[in-house]
Scaffold this motif. Structure first.
Motif, short mmCIF file in Angstrom:
data_model
loop_
_atom_site.label_atom_id
_atom_site.label_comp_id
_atom_site.label_asym_id
_atom_site.label_seq_id
_atom_site.Cartn_x
_atom_site.Cartn_y
_atom_site.Cartn_z
N GLU A 141 -67.29 60.71 -4.47
CA GLU A 141 -68.29 59.66 -4.64
C GLU A 141 -67.66 58.28 -4.48
O GLU A 141 -68.27 57.38 -3.90
N CYS A 199 -80.55 53.70 -3.05
CA CYS A 199 -80.52 54.55 -4.24
C CYS A 199 -81.93 54.77 -4.79
O CYS A 199 -82.25 55.85 -5.30
N PHE A 211 -75.67 61.84 -3.21
CA PHE A 211 -74.89 60.80 -2.55
C PHE A 211 -74.92 60.97 -1.03
O PHE A 211 -74.91 59.98 -0.30
#
Length: 340
Positions: free
Chosen positions: A236, A258, A269
């Motif tokens: 991430e 997001c 992600f």
């Protein structure tokens, strides 16, 4: 009595021998500017005329700060292949050690007394007031006494990485501020600091300053996805670095991507990465450019479907019949059914 001297008029025609041990084992992990200083100093060792050369002259020759040259000498001394000692006229004698000899001497010291010697080093280091204070501060941070392995690790960073006690404390405080206390993570951070050439507090504060902004963006991204109490994984972090550093996207654009995960049961992600990669490829640099595209996407999504060509052809075929003739046939059939 004879004296011998090799004379070369053009310095460019000379040769500076560099040991393969240096190239294979010391060069890969050393900061690039420190390697420049080492090689230039090594060249001076093999010149026929050995004049004193100041750090200022070396800095100008290499395009560095004089303070960086001093850090380089301290780094190589910590590596054990350069020895610095005071000389006449308040100058310093910088001795380049033969690396093969250094390695052989280290190997000969590896005996059954290695563990005992390490323990004695730790005990001796505890007599240093700064090291003792460092241990006490770190124990308060952890809320427990340090283990011998932890103290040995800190001692290793001071000898091999040239970290001062103050630098080690700053590094741990930086990790703790992000909620990372596990030693595996701290070891990785220590290696990153070492690779960045951090030696003193000034270096550490500058390095932390450049990374603090990045971690604030990490926190905003994780919070927007509902991960307020979880640290990002390595994968991430790599994706977020891609958006922040490689794509150089504004944090508002990243948060907009997001927000699109609200329609997904679990924030992903990789899904966000696809959106941001698409926006980056389209050259979007502002949030307004991103928002201007949204209505166009919505119109395409909800545009009613047109009748297929197949149905249209069938209707055209029906219209080719004689409607009046069909009505007469239908009326005649109806009357026949009634009469029956």
């Amino acid at each position: 009595m004879n004296k011998f001297q090799l004379t070369i008029q053009n310095d460019d025609l000379g040769i500076t021998p560099v040991e393969n041990l240096f190239i294979n084992h010391y060069l890969p992990k050393a900061p690039g500017d420190f390697v420049k200083v080492y090689l230039l100093g090594l060249k001076f060792c093999f010149q026929s005329t050995n004049h004193s050369i100041s750090n200022e002259v070396i800095a100008k020759a290499l395009g560095l700060l004089e303070s960086d040259v001093v850090k380089a000498w301290n780094y190589w001394q910590a590596q054990g292949i350069v020895h610095i000692s005071p000389a006449e006229d308040e100058n310093k004698m910088i001795s380049f050690l033969n690396i093969k000899e250094v390695v052989l001497n280290k190997s000969s010291l590896v005996t059954s007394n290695t563990v005992e010697g390490s323990t004695q080093e730790l005990v001796s280091s505890r007599k240093n007031q700064k090291v003792k204070e460092m241990h006490e501060i770190i124990e308060k941070m952890y809320g427990r006494p340090l283990s011998p392995m932890e103290m040995k690790l800190f001692h290793q960073w001071m000898t091999e990485y040239s970290f001062s006690p103050e630098v080690i404390i700053l590094m741990l405080e930086d990790c703790f501020s992000r909620g990372r206390k596990e030693m595996a993570y701290i070891r990785k951070v220590a290696l990153n600091w070492y690779d960045a050439g951090i030696i003193d507090v000034e270096d550490a504060e500058k390095y932390m300053g450049t990374h603090r902004d990045k971690w604030e963006k990490y926190f905003k991204i994780m919070s927007s996805l509902g991960f307020k109490n979880r640290q990002p994984s390595q994968k991430e972090e790599e994706l977020m670095d891609k958006w922040i550093i490689k794509y150089n996207l504004d944090i508002e654009i990243i948060l907009e991507a997001c927000a699109k995960t609200t329609a997904i049961s679990e924030p992903n992600f990789n899904y966000i990465d696809k959106i941001l990669t698409d926006w980056h490829d389209k050259g979007f640099t502002t949030l307004q450019e991103v928002k201007n595209e949204q209505p166009m996407v919505a119109d395409k999504k909800y545009t009613p479907k047109k009748p297929s060509q197949k149905i249209s052809s069938k209707l055209d075929l029906d219209h080719s019949y004689d409607i009046e003739s069909l009505e007469k046939k239908l009326l005649k059939r109806t009357r026949s059914d009634i009469s029956d």
